[in-house]
Design an enzyme around this catalytic site. Structure first.
Site, PDB file in Angstrom:
ATOM      1  N   VAL A   1      45.235  25.265   5.143  1.00  0.00           N
ATOM      2  CA  VAL A   1      44.130  24.942   5.881  1.00  0.00           C
ATOM      3  C   VAL A   1      44.142  24.942   7.401  1.00  0.00           C
ATOM      4  O   VAL A   1      43.339  24.057   8.232  1.00  0.00           O
ATOM      5  CB  VAL A   1      43.326  23.425   5.397  1.00  0.00           C
TER       6      VAL A   1
ATOM      7  N   HIS B   1      46.937  65.331  13.424  1.00  0.00           N
ATOM      8  CA  HIS B   1      46.322  65.795  12.136  1.00  0.00           C
ATOM      9  C   HIS B   1      47.344  66.248  11.079  1.00  0.00           C
ATOM     10  O   HIS B   1      48.093  66.953  11.475  1.00  0.00           O
ATOM     11  CB  HIS B   1      45.344  66.690  11.995  1.00  0.00           C
TER      12      HIS B   1
HETATM   13  P1  NAD Z   1      43.370  29.700   9.329  1.00  0.00           P
HETATM   14  O1  NAD Z   1      42.689  28.779  10.040  1.00  0.00           O
HETATM   15  O2  NAD Z   1      43.433  30.972   9.292  1.00  0.00           O
HETATM   16  O3  NAD Z   1      42.708  29.499   7.666  1.00  0.00           O
HETATM   17  C1  NAD Z   1      42.369  28.136   7.277  1.00  0.00           C
HETATM   18  C2  NAD Z   1      41.300  28.239   6.165  1.00  0.00           C
HETATM   19  O4  NAD Z   1      41.210  27.105   5.627  1.00  0.00           O
HETATM   20  C3  NAD Z   1      39.958  28.441   7.344  1.00  0.00           C
HETATM   21  O5  NAD Z   1      39.163  29.323   6.454  1.00  0.00           O
HETATM   22  C4  NAD Z   1      39.275  27.038   6.991  1.00  0.00           C
HETATM   23  O6  NAD Z   1      37.824  27.184   6.931  1.00  0.00           O
HETATM   24  C5  NAD Z   1      39.741  26.664   5.425  1.00  0.00           C
HETATM   25  N1  NAD Z   1      39.682  25.310   5.205  1.00  0.00           N
HETATM   26  C6  NAD Z   1      39.930  24.081   6.316  1.00  0.00           C
HETATM   27  N2  NAD Z   1      39.704  22.926   5.572  1.00  0.00           N
HETATM   28  C7  NAD Z   1      39.527  23.069   4.174  1.00  0.00           C
HETATM   29  C8  NAD Z   1      39.352  22.444   3.037  1.00  0.00           C
HETATM   30  N3  NAD Z   1      39.242  20.981   3.229  1.00  0.00           N
HETATM   31  N4  NAD Z   1      38.947  23.031   2.045  1.00  0.00           N
HETATM   32  C9  NAD Z   1      39.064  24.223   1.952  1.00  0.00           C
HETATM   33  N5  NAD Z   1      39.100  25.192   2.796  1.00  0.00           N
HETATM   34  C10 NAD Z   1      39.482  24.624   3.977  1.00  0.00           C
HETATM   35  O7  NAD Z   1      44.885  28.775   9.178  1.00  0.00           O
HETATM   36  P2  NAD Z   1      45.942  29.110   8.123  1.00  0.00           P
HETATM   37  O8  NAD Z   1      45.577  30.141   7.342  1.00  0.00           O
HETATM   38  O9  NAD Z   1      46.516  27.910   7.612  1.00  0.00           O
HETATM   39  O10 NAD Z   1      46.935  29.931   9.225  1.00  0.00           O
HETATM   40  C11 NAD Z   1      47.237  28.973  10.313  1.00  0.00           C
HETATM   41  C12 NAD Z   1      47.479  29.893  11.564  1.00  0.00           C
HETATM   42  O11 NAD Z   1      48.755  30.602  11.336  1.00  0.00           O
HETATM   43  C13 NAD Z   1      46.335  30.823  11.554  1.00  0.00           C
HETATM   44  O12 NAD Z   1      45.222  30.388  12.325  1.00  0.00           O
HETATM   45  C14 NAD Z   1      47.212  32.162  12.499  1.00  0.00           C
HETATM   46  O13 NAD Z   1      47.086  31.611  13.802  1.00  0.00           O
HETATM   47  C15 NAD Z   1      48.381  31.803  12.078  1.00  0.00           C
HETATM   48  N6  NAD Z   1      48.883  32.806  11.390  1.00  0.00           N
HETATM   49  C16 NAD Z   1      48.816  34.211  11.645  1.00  0.00           C
HETATM   50  C17 NAD Z   1      49.257  35.331  10.681  1.00  0.00           C
HETATM   51  C18 NAD Z   1      49.117  36.543  11.341  1.00  0.00           C
HETATM   52  O14 NAD Z   1      49.024  36.688  12.677  1.00  0.00           O
HETATM   53  N7  NAD Z   1      49.211  37.529  10.111  1.00  0.00           N
HETATM   54  C19 NAD Z   1      49.471  35.021   9.434  1.00  0.00           C
HETATM   55  C20 NAD Z   1      49.645  33.415   9.126  1.00  0.00           C
HETATM   56  C21 NAD Z   1      49.374  32.629   9.912  1.00  0.00           C
END
Ligand code: NAD
Ligand code: FAD
Length: 473
Positions: free
Chosen positions: A278, A452
């Site tokens: 989250v 291409h």
């Molecule tokens: P995120 O912010 O991407 O997603 C968290 C999700 O959880 C959101 O959609 C949010 O609405 C939801 N959420 C929050 N509280 C909740 C609840 N109580 N019940 C249900 N849903 C809830 O965060 P993440 O996936 O934990 O990743 C953290 C950070 O790590 C990311 O924001 C990113 O910056 C980084 N990350 C990047 C990559 C990448 O670049 N490919 C990959 C993994 C992580």
């Protein structure tokens, strides 16, 4: 007391890159890092190399191979029988990749004459840092710094009602280390981690249910792409429930019993393992911020200006512990900027052109703004899209799901955003970043010859489509 020109606290992609750049510039540099790797020894590279970007991509790749061999190769006339999954071997391969790369960072520090001090760093008055070694018997060592760069990163956010036990209810780190495929996996949060790790275990055979509190799917991305991605991920078998508010999750006899609520009422769910994904929060515990009067904002981030200067002269902060996207490359660029500014150069980071990639399959990648955000801000824009089903290369690869969308200013034609959902989006987005960095117009992109057949021709076609001139659709 040992003295350094620069002391960096935190050895993730923000901190170790800052330290290497400072070393390259001839500054006497030390890097203090507290991370203990899976083998119980100090391990450089922070979250990204040890429990983030790299191990997750290793498992995404392995699981993609498994998924392809089971579901996609037959169409190519390749029949693979009796395909077996060895999760232990897959995890060991991932661990070996982590080991190679984290040791590589140690080699780079050495090459650039950076002193690596494993241990916990704490700010002291008078621009000093005390380093507590991992060995509990060791005394903290005090070192003096001309400049301090804080790069202490972030840690997973927890939910008050849900206790993470690292066995049945886990965070992203443990979800990279399951030793068998859970039969039923729950994921709280349909964000980047939820989708990436949900994809890994779903491809490997788990029934995956993703519970997202918001009603919108991936609101940070272009809505058209988010809708296409949601449809595709559901088709792949991820059961994504939006507007689902988790009430409780209890472990009972090896089963996680979860209750959530949505517009249709209250639901019970039984799963074998639950990943809480989250979001992440900045990590400043134990830094002694209060005593040295380091300003931390109300969300827990260290307060910095556009050049990553904190409120204390000669103390900088970079990476996940400061505002902006929590992305490895954003932190690394801040590290380079700060090291160069300490050395007297006038470097900047362009925060408007930081690319994002979500490593699902197909991948989602974007840079700049979405059409809806631009319209909300009152900007007149034109956009052009090109579906991958019209790309010859994508058809030949059997990877026709997705599209490229280019958004440009209606008057000047400057590219304001590029959004890609499709195979190799993570690589294709680099072209859009270069274009935006040079403030190119959609016309500029449309004039560039693309090889291409490549999927990147879709970027060319989407740029042409901004002016209604796409050829192949
Ligand atoms: P995120 O912010 O991407 O997603 C968290 C999700 O959880 C959101 O959609 C949010 O609405 C939801 N959420 C929050 N509280 C909740 C609840 N109580 N019940 C249900 N849903 C809830 O965060 P993440 O996936 O934990 O990743 C953290 C950070 O790590 C990311 O924001 C990113 O910056 C980084 N990350 C990047 C990559 C990448 O670049 N490919 C990959 C993994 C992580
Ligand atoms: P970190 O990498 O968190 O490093 C901070 C370091 O500081 C750690 O080693 C920590 O132990 C150390 N530390 C903390 N406090 C102290 C102290 N007081 N003294 C000494 N050391 C200390 N980002 C991407 O761009 N692409 C991806 O594909 C991607 N995938 C991810 C997948 C997962 C599962 C996760 C969890 C994250 C992912 N991220 C990805 C995010 C990325 O890992 C972070 O943005 C990045 O690691 C932040 O770098 P950082 O250097 O700021 O902090």
């Amino acid at each position: 007391m040992k003295e350094f020109d620069v002391v960096v606290i935190g050895g993730g992609p923000a901190g170790y890159v800052a330290a290497i750049r400072a070393g390259q510039l001839g500054l006497k540099t030390a890097l203090v890092d507290a991370y203990i790797g899976k083998e119980g020894k100090p391990s450089l590279g922070g979250t990204c190399l040890n429990a983030g970007c790299i191990p997750s991509k290793a498992l995404l790749d392995s699981s993609e191979h498994y998924d392809r061999i089971r579901h996609k190769y037959a169409a190519h006339g390749i029949n693979a029988k009796d395909v077996e999954l060895d999760v232990g071997r897959m995890i060991a391969r991932k661990d070996q990749i982590v080991k190679t790369l984290t040791q590589g960072v140690a080699g780079l520090l050495k090459k650039n004459k950076v002193t690596w001090l494993p241990g916990y760093g704490r700010l002291e008055l008078g621009r000093q840092v005390s380093v507590t070694p991992h060995d509990a018997d060791g005394d903290p060592e005090r070192i003096k710094a001309g400049h301090i760069i804080i790069a202490t990163g972030s840690v997973p956010r927890e939910l008050p009602a849900i206790a993470v036990d690292h066995e049945r209810v886990v965070d992203s780190t443990s979800a990279l280390n399951f030793n068998e495929v859970p039969r039923r996996l729950g994921v709280i949060g349909a964000g980047v981690i939820g989708l990436e790790l949900g994809s890994v275990w779903s491809r490997l055979g788990a029934e995956v249910v993703v519970l997202e509190a918001l009603d919108d799917f991936l609101p940070v991305t272009d809505p058209e792409i988010a809708q296409a991605a949601l449809k595709e991920f559901k088709r792949q078998g991820l059961a994504i429930h939006l507007g689902a508010r988790v009430q409780s999750a209890e472990v009972d006899d090896q089963v996680v019993k979860l209750t959530y609520e949505d517009d249709n009422g209250t639901h019970d769910l039984e799963i074998d393992q639950l990943v809480v994904a989250v979001g992440r929060k900045p990590h400043t515990d134990g830094l002694n911020a209060e005593e040295v009067a380091l300003l931390i904002d109300e969300s827990g981030y260290i307060h910095v200006d556009a050049h990553c200067r904190t409120n204390i002269p000669d103390i900088y902060a970079i990476g996940d512990v400061v505002r902006g996207p929590m992305l490895a490359h954003k932190g690394s660029e801040e590290g380079v900027m700060v090291a160069e500014r300490i050395a007297g150069l006038s470097s900047e980071v362009n925060y408007d052109t930081i690319p994002w990639v979500i490593y699902t399959w197909p991948e989602i990648a974007w840079v700049g703004q979405t059409e809806s955000a631009l319209k909300q801000a009152g900007r007149e824009v034109r956009s052009g899209s090109f579906p991958l089903r019209a790309s010859g290369r994508a058809v030949a690869m059997d990877e026709t799901v997705g599209m490229v969308k280019v958004i440009a200013d209606a008057a000047s034609d400057e590219i304001l955003g590029v959004h890609i959902f499709g195979a190799a989006a993570s690589e294709m987005i680099a072209e859009a970043v270069v274009a935006m960095e040079y403030r190119a117009s959609a016309e500029d992109l449309a004039c560039i010859v693309h090889a291409h057949p490549t999927v990147s021709e879709a970027v060319h076609e989407a740029a042409l489509a901004v002016h209604g001139r796409a050829i192949h659709i």
